[in-house]
Design a protein around this motif. Structure first.
Motif, PDB file in Angstrom:
ATOM      1  N   THR A 170      -5.151  -4.026 -10.022  1.00  0.00           N
ATOM      2  CA  THR A 170      -5.155  -2.694  -9.412  1.00  0.00           C
ATOM      3  C   THR A 170      -5.986  -2.647  -8.132  1.00  0.00           C
ATOM      4  O   THR A 170      -5.768  -1.766  -7.289  1.00  0.00           O
ATOM      5  N   GLY A 171      -6.967  -3.551  -8.004  1.00  0.00           N
ATOM      6  CA  GLY A 171      -7.888  -3.477  -6.880  1.00  0.00           C
ATOM      7  C   GLY A 171      -8.857  -2.321  -6.998  1.00  0.00           C
ATOM      8  O   GLY A 171      -9.450  -1.879  -6.011  1.00  0.00           O
TER       9      GLY A 171
ATOM     10  N   GLU B  15      -7.023   5.759   0.496  1.00  0.00           N
ATOM     11  CA  GLU B  15      -6.625   4.847   1.562  1.00  0.00           C
ATOM     12  C   GLU B  15      -6.698   3.408   1.070  1.00  0.00           C
ATOM     13  O   GLU B  15      -7.629   3.012   0.377  1.00  0.00           O
ATOM     14  N   GLY B  16      -5.710   2.625   1.443  1.00  0.00           N
ATOM     15  CA  GLY B  16      -5.657   1.223   1.030  1.00  0.00           C
ATOM     16  C   GLY B  16      -4.800   0.959  -0.186  1.00  0.00           C
ATOM     17  O   GLY B  16      -4.558  -0.200  -0.539  1.00  0.00           O
TER      18      GLY B  16
ATOM     19  N   SER C 214       0.106   0.200  -7.567  1.00  0.00           N
ATOM     20  CA  SER C 214       0.841  -1.011  -7.200  1.00  0.00           C
ATOM     21  C   SER C 214       2.209  -0.640  -6.643  1.00  0.00           C
ATOM     22  O   SER C 214       2.690   0.482  -6.853  1.00  0.00           O
ATOM     23  N   PRO C 215       2.887  -1.552  -5.953  1.00  0.00           N
ATOM     24  CA  PRO C 215       4.193  -1.235  -5.357  1.00  0.00           C
ATOM     25  C   PRO C 215       5.256  -0.818  -6.367  1.00  0.00           C
ATOM     26  O   PRO C 215       6.034   0.111  -6.125  1.00  0.00           O
TER      27      PRO C 215
END
Length: 488
Positions: free
Chosen positions: A277-278, A389-390, A202-203
């Motif tokens: 988190t995705g 990636e992503g 995460s950011p």
């Protein structure tokens, strides 16, 4: 008990095949039990969420939804004696010096031997039983032939899920003269450990959210029904576990959770963490409910790398807390955030990467948290890998920042930065750690004994611009003596 009107609509209105606009089905409309609905509500549920029990507690016209599996129930009696209602799980921990003999009291009032309870938390035993059952706990000595003639140590009348402790854990003595040096050493170790983790999710490394109502209902009721001794015991700490919690100065209590109930909660909370988190995650650990008391502090640390990639802090309850007790989380640029939580709030955090703590002593009352942890599927070495990636970019440079609110204004955007994505939780002190010495200094500054040290924040806005690490921070972390706490 029959519900009608607003109560009926509140409890059953969200079910797909229930039309609450017509009210409770009349006797001539309900030909069989398949035409009716029922629910088992848990004792101790907060009023605000009492109408939202977990899905498996509903009997919906002959079926129940258990973790998204629709299961047919042949009779209302079977529903009432299932784990949706009357069947519960109970655990027993023996802190006595001797083995304890456990007896179930039959319908005729006679004791029937159930099992021996070994000594210590590692010997905790769990059984499935039913609300209304009674158990007696006897010392195994001195009468070994008939333990029911020995001391009756406890009588348990089962009313809910729970874990009970027979007697209590005793904390070892800690001489205060050695604490400061050990804290300093621990800060050096934890700083190196947090630098070792490469992957992020995460950011910022954390975020704040809220429990679904049904989860808050279930967690809160379990706490309510187990909030007093002997269900609540001292958490087992000792020198071999480090100084992460100041158990030598204040009581740190613990409420264990039965296995099946723990799995049910972990599975539901997994959905929230995966959405944050995705990433598809494995369940690794759920720590029980920790109760902090007045004066409690939690030392800055990170969690176990192999299992604690993405985690949740869940605030279950606060009693007589008069001043916000913030959770301190350092973001990916090592800026300090101080997050205020209310019961039912959750904090997502990358707990093996982001340093976290509660160094300011709890001013009053009690504060109860639950912790649960996850990692990427089938990947215990996730922390050694580069971001795929992503992955969201880390928020490192936020421009200049300044204090626009009050110094004691937490989680309300008291610090304003050029990039608003930093969020509302930046510490009003604008503190940023650059090495382990800074972490140690913070521990001393906010501690109960002020040594006259003053935190200089005059150039704090410039500190929010990313700086290069010092040489000693680039060293590879060697194996250390501490695994860190399971909070936050």
């Amino acid at each position: 008990m029959e519900l009608d009107g607003e109560a009926y609509s509140s409890v059953f209105g969200h079910l797909d095949n229930v039309d609450t606009t017509k009210g409770v089905p009349k006797d001539d409309e309900a030909q069989t039990f398949h035409d009716c609905t029922a629910v088992c509500l848990e004792m101790g549920t907060p009023k605000s969420v009492v109408a939202r029990p977990l899905p498996h507690r509903y009997w919906n016209k002959g079926t129940k939804n258990d973790e998204e599996e629709i299961i047919p129930i042949q009779s209302i009696e079977r529903f009432l004696t299932s784990d949706s209602c009357g069947q519960v799980e109970y655990g027993f921990t023996n802190y006595h010096t001797n083995i304890v003999k456990l007896y179930w009291i039959g319908n005729d009032g006679k004791p029937l031997f159930n099992q021996d309870l070994g000594v210590g938390e590692r010997e905790t035993s769990f059984i499935t039983t039913f609300i209304g059952h009674t158990f007696h706990f006897y010392d195994s000595l001195p009468n070994e032939e008939d333990p029911t003639q020995n001391e009756l140590m406890y009588v348990l009348n089962v009313e809910s899920h729970g874990v009970v402790g027979i007697k209590n854990h005793k904390q070892p003595y800690v001489h205060p003269s050695g604490v400061v040096k050990e804290v300093e050493r621990t800060m050096e170790s934890e700083w190196k450990r947090h630098l070792k983790v490469k992957r992020t999710f995460s950011p910022l490394g954390f975020d704040k959210g809220r429990l679904p109502d049904d989860m808050y209902a279930s967690l809160s009721s379990y706490y309510y029904n187990n909030r007093n001794p002997p269900h609540k015991v001292l958490e087992e700490w000792g020198r071999h576990k480090g100084v992460f919690v100041n158990y030598w100065e204040t009581d740190v209590n613990f409420i264990q959770i039965p296995w099946h109930l723990k799995k049910r909660w972990q599975t539901r909370l997994l959905r929230l963490v995966e959405a944050w988190t995705g990433v598809e995650l494995d369940i690794t650990d759920m720590y029980g409910m920790r109760e902090y008391t007045k004066g409690a502090r939690l030392l800055t640390h990170v969690d176990r790398e192999s299992t604690h990639a993405a985690s949740l802090i869940v605030n279950i309850a606060q009693e007589d807390v008069v001043k916000p007790w913030t959770v301190e989380v350092y973001d990916h640029a090592d800026r300090l955030h101080e997050v205020v939580m209310e019961p039912g709030d959750i904090v997502y955090y990358e707990s093996a990467k982001c340093l976290h703590s509660r160094n300011t002593p709890l001013e009053s009352g009690t504060y109860i948290n639950l912790f649960t942890h996850y990692r990427p599927v089938d990947d215990p070495e996730w922390y050694l890998r580069a971001n795929p990636e992503g992955t969201p970019s880390q928020l490192i440079d936020v421009g200049n920042c300044k204090l626009t609110g009050k110094i004691d204004q937490y989680s309300q955007g008291a610090v304003t930065c050029e990039k608003s994505a930093i969020g509302p939780h930046l510490s009003p002190t604008m503190f940023k750690a650059n090495n382990s010495a800074d972490l140690f200094q913070w521990w001393k500054i906010v501690g109960p004994e002020d040594d006259g040290t003053v935190l200089d924040t005059s150039d704090a806005d410039d500190d929010y611009v990313q700086e290069s690490s010092s040489d000693d921070e680039e060293e590879e972390s060697s194996s250390d003596d501490y695994e860190g706490g399971d909070e936050l």
